[in-house]
Design a protein around this motif. Sequence first.
Motif, PDB file in Angstrom:
ATOM      1  N   ILE A   1       0.837  -1.213   0.000  1.00 20.84           N
ATOM      2  CA  ILE A   1       0.000   0.000   0.000  1.00 20.84           C
ATOM      3  C   ILE A   1       0.870   1.262   0.000  1.00 20.84           C
ATOM      4  O   ILE A   1       0.491   2.278  -0.591  1.00 20.84           O
ATOM      5  CB  ILE A   1      -0.991  -0.013   1.192  1.00 20.84           C
ATOM      6  N   GLU A   2       2.037   1.188   0.601  1.00 14.30           N
ATOM      7  CA  GLU A   2       2.885   2.389   0.656  1.00 14.30           C
ATOM      8  C   GLU A   2       3.316   2.824  -0.741  1.00 14.30           C
ATOM      9  O   GLU A   2       3.291   4.007  -1.080  1.00 14.30           O
ATOM     10  CB  GLU A   2       4.102   2.154   1.558  1.00 14.30           C
ATOM     11  N   SER A   3       3.679   1.858  -1.583  1.00 12.36           N
ATOM     12  CA  SER A   3       4.113   2.266  -2.933  1.00 12.36           C
ATOM     13  C   SER A   3       2.903   2.731  -3.756  1.00 12.36           C
ATOM     14  O   SER A   3       3.027   3.630  -4.590  1.00 12.36           O
ATOM     15  CB  SER A   3       4.891   1.144  -3.628  1.00 12.36           C
ATOM     16  N   ILE A   4       1.734   2.165  -3.486  1.00  7.09           N
ATOM     17  CA  ILE A   4       0.516   2.629  -4.184  1.00  7.09           C
ATOM     18  C   ILE A   4       0.201   4.075  -3.785  1.00  7.09           C
ATOM     19  O   ILE A   4      -0.122   4.914  -4.625  1.00  7.09           O
ATOM     20  CB  ILE A   4      -0.674   1.689  -3.865  1.00  7.09           C
ATOM     21  N   ARG A   5       0.327   4.372  -2.513  1.00  9.12           N
ATOM     22  CA  ARG A   5      -0.012   5.728  -2.034  1.00  9.12           C
ATOM     23  C   ARG A   5       0.892   6.792  -2.666  1.00  9.12           C
ATOM     24  O   ARG A   5       0.464   7.921  -2.877  1.00  9.12           O
ATOM     25  CB  ARG A   5       0.054   5.783  -0.498  1.00  9.12           C
ATOM     26  N   LYS A   6       2.106   6.387  -3.012  1.00 11.68           N
ATOM     27  CA  LYS A   6       3.021   7.358  -3.639  1.00 11.68           C
ATOM     28  C   LYS A   6       2.549   7.759  -5.039  1.00 11.68           C
ATOM     29  O   LYS A   6       2.993   8.746  -5.598  1.00 11.68           O
ATOM     30  CB  LYS A   6       4.426   6.765  -3.722  1.00 11.68           C
ATOM     31  N   LYS A   7       1.653   6.968  -5.610  1.00 10.12           N
ATOM     32  CA  LYS A   7       1.157   7.254  -6.962  1.00 10.12           C
ATOM     33  C   LYS A   7      -0.045   8.197  -6.947  1.00 10.12           C
ATOM     34  O   LYS A   7      -0.633   8.482  -7.985  1.00 10.12           O
ATOM     35  CB  LYS A   7       0.721   5.953  -7.653  1.00 10.12           C
ATOM     36  N   ILE A   8      -0.482   8.616  -5.747  1.00  6.01           N
ATOM     37  CA  ILE A   8      -1.701   9.450  -5.644  1.00  6.01           C
ATOM     38  C   ILE A   8      -1.335  10.792  -5.003  1.00  6.01           C
ATOM     39  O   ILE A   8      -1.324  10.921  -3.768  1.00  6.01           O
ATOM     40  CB  ILE A   8      -2.792   8.708  -4.834  1.00  6.01           C
ATOM     41  N   PRO A   9      -1.015  11.807  -5.805  1.00  7.89           N
ATOM     42  CA  PRO A   9      -0.533  13.089  -5.255  1.00  7.89           C
ATOM     43  C   PRO A   9      -1.513  13.741  -4.263  1.00  7.89           C
ATOM     44  O   PRO A   9      -1.079  14.391  -3.309  1.00  7.89           O
ATOM     45  CB  PRO A   9      -0.360  13.972  -6.503  1.00  7.89           C
ATOM     46  N   LEU A  10      -2.797  13.532  -4.471  1.00  3.28           N
ATOM     47  CA  LEU A  10      -3.792  14.174  -3.605  1.00  3.28           C
ATOM     48  C   LEU A  10      -3.609  13.803  -2.125  1.00  3.28           C
ATOM     49  O   LEU A  10      -3.984  14.552  -1.229  1.00  3.28           O
ATOM     50  CB  LEU A  10      -5.202  13.751  -4.075  1.00  3.28           C
ATOM     51  N   LEU A  11      -3.007  12.634  -1.886  1.00  2.00           N
ATOM     52  CA  LEU A  11      -2.859  12.164  -0.505  1.00  2.00           C
ATOM     53  C   LEU A  11      -1.953  13.068   0.331  1.00  2.00           C
ATOM     54  O   LEU A  11      -1.988  13.009   1.556  1.00  2.00           O
ATOM     55  CB  LEU A  11      -2.309  10.729  -0.496  1.00  2.00           C
ATOM     56  N   SER A  12      -1.166  13.912  -0.338  1.00  3.68           N
ATOM     57  CA  SER A  12      -0.314  14.806   0.465  1.00  3.68           C
ATOM     58  C   SER A  12      -1.126  15.978   1.024  1.00  3.68           C
ATOM     59  O   SER A  12      -0.664  16.678   1.919  1.00  3.68           O
ATOM     60  CB  SER A  12       0.845  15.325  -0.396  1.00  3.68           C
ATOM     61  N   ARG A  13      -2.336  16.177   0.517  1.00  5.27           N
ATOM     62  CA  ARG A  13      -3.136  17.318   0.989  1.00  5.27           C
ATOM     63  C   ARG A  13      -4.461  16.933   1.625  1.00  5.27           C
ATOM     64  O   ARG A  13      -5.034  17.689   2.399  1.00  5.27           O
ATOM     65  CB  ARG A  13      -3.405  18.285  -0.183  1.00  5.27           C
ATOM     66  N   PHE A  14      -4.986  15.769   1.227  1.00  7.87           N
ATOM     67  CA  PHE A  14      -6.318  15.378   1.702  1.00  7.87           C
ATOM     68  C   PHE A  14      -6.356  13.910   2.107  1.00  7.87           C
ATOM     69  O   PHE A  14      -5.515  13.115   1.680  1.00  7.87           O
ATOM     70  CB  PHE A  14      -7.360  15.549   0.577  1.00  7.87           C
ATOM     71  N   VAL A  15      -7.391  13.576   2.876  1.00  9.25           N
ATOM     72  CA  VAL A  15      -7.758  12.174   3.078  1.00  9.25           C
ATOM     73  C   VAL A  15      -8.972  11.946   2.179  1.00  9.25           C
ATOM     74  O   VAL A  15     -10.079  12.354   2.526  1.00  9.25           O
ATOM     75  CB  VAL A  15      -8.115  11.897   4.564  1.00  9.25           C
ATOM     76  N   PRO A  16      -8.794  11.337   0.999  1.00 13.49           N
ATOM     77  CA  PRO A  16      -9.939  11.155   0.108  1.00 13.49           C
ATOM     78  C   PRO A  16     -10.835  10.008   0.594  1.00 13.49           C
ATOM     79  O   PRO A  16     -10.386   8.881   0.711  1.00 13.49           O
ATOM     80  CB  PRO A  16      -9.313  10.800  -1.256  1.00 13.49           C
TER      81      PRO A  16
END
Length: 386
Positions: free
Chosen positions: A9-24
């Motif tokens: 999941i950690e490498s997947i999360r790096k592919k989603i830029p929005l995660l640095s600003r929001f909890v979608p």
Amino acid sequence: MHQSPSYDIESIRKKIPLLSRFVPMNNCSQSPQMDITRAAAEEYLESWGRDGMDWERWMGEVETSRVSFSRLINASPDEVSICVSVSQATSSVASALDFSGSRRKVAVTEGEFPTVGHVWKAQERHGAELTWVPAQDGIIPLDGYDHILNEETQIVSACHGYYQSGFKQDLSEIVTKARAVGALVYVDAYQTLGTCALDVKELDLDFLTTGNLKFLMGIPGIAFLYVKPSVAERLEPTITGWGGRENPFAFDLKDLTWAPVARRFDTGTPPIFEAFVARAAMDFLYEVGLDAIQDWTETLSRALIEGGKARGLRLLGSDDPAQKAPTTAFLVPGDSHLIEEKLRAKGILASARGPAIRLAPHFYSTLEDVETALNVLEKILYSEDR
Ligand SMILES: Cc1ncc(COP(=O)(O)O)c(C=O)c1O
């Protein structure tokens, strides 16, 4: 309860830029952009900008998206039509049915997204008669079908996941009930596809449709429709176009020869740009693994249900994670859209529908995300912030 999924999941999360600003937590409405979906969109823009047009490659991409979708549901590509929305897919199916005989009833669940109900209702002018399978507190009890279905029912229209509460219906039970009266089954799986394995062959569905922007991690403008071959062969949709011809590139104005299987439900120029994005996202989900995603999103659902209960939040729908899409809906007092705005201001993307706030995590979400979202929601609901 596992603390993490079986994939990285950690490498997947790096592919989603929005995660640095929001909890979608708004996948029931729109999924976040991934770097691979952005790259796919840019691939089309590049090709258009550089080459002016490249129909061969672009149509090839549309066909690839058909293949990518078909393997998510265990169908073959010919059994899948490419549409622009669920509304259009449902309208195309409805336009191919004959309501003039004794089988004029359409059984529609009260859990459908309104557009599906609207399409069936619009068929009343062609003789269709709507019968409603009741929803109660965000759940559609199975015995509700027993009172509604009979020998006059031509088709049962059911959603797999209820958009408002996330309640997930048992499709095999619905198919059994429909077959007992000789009715077809139409399923809107917009709120579940991308979160679980779904086998249209094993379930023996006649039709299944979905759009792409929710749990399939794509964008608006493209939808897919599965049609069972033996059913497709006897249907001729009046919502049609050159894409539905046996040989669209013959450009024969006076020839209506139908394409075999589900391709006859194709209409005009396909959603090419959207197909680039859809293909990239669906292939990614397939590689992650739908069983693993289901396993993890059920864990997230359990955390939402239990965490919500512990905070005194009122759940709409089932409290059994196995009977849910990843969406968990909490009933809130007052204007739910205002609460959605307050959540956004505090970094949580949620989705308001009617009296509920929907929290819809997905394969990239963590238990910490769930905890953070619930803490913020609790604070908004119970503090002076309201
Ligand atoms: C279950 C379901 N069906 C259909 C739709 C909308 O379909 P479309 O806008 O593609 O016609 C939605 C949108 O939220 C939905 O949740």
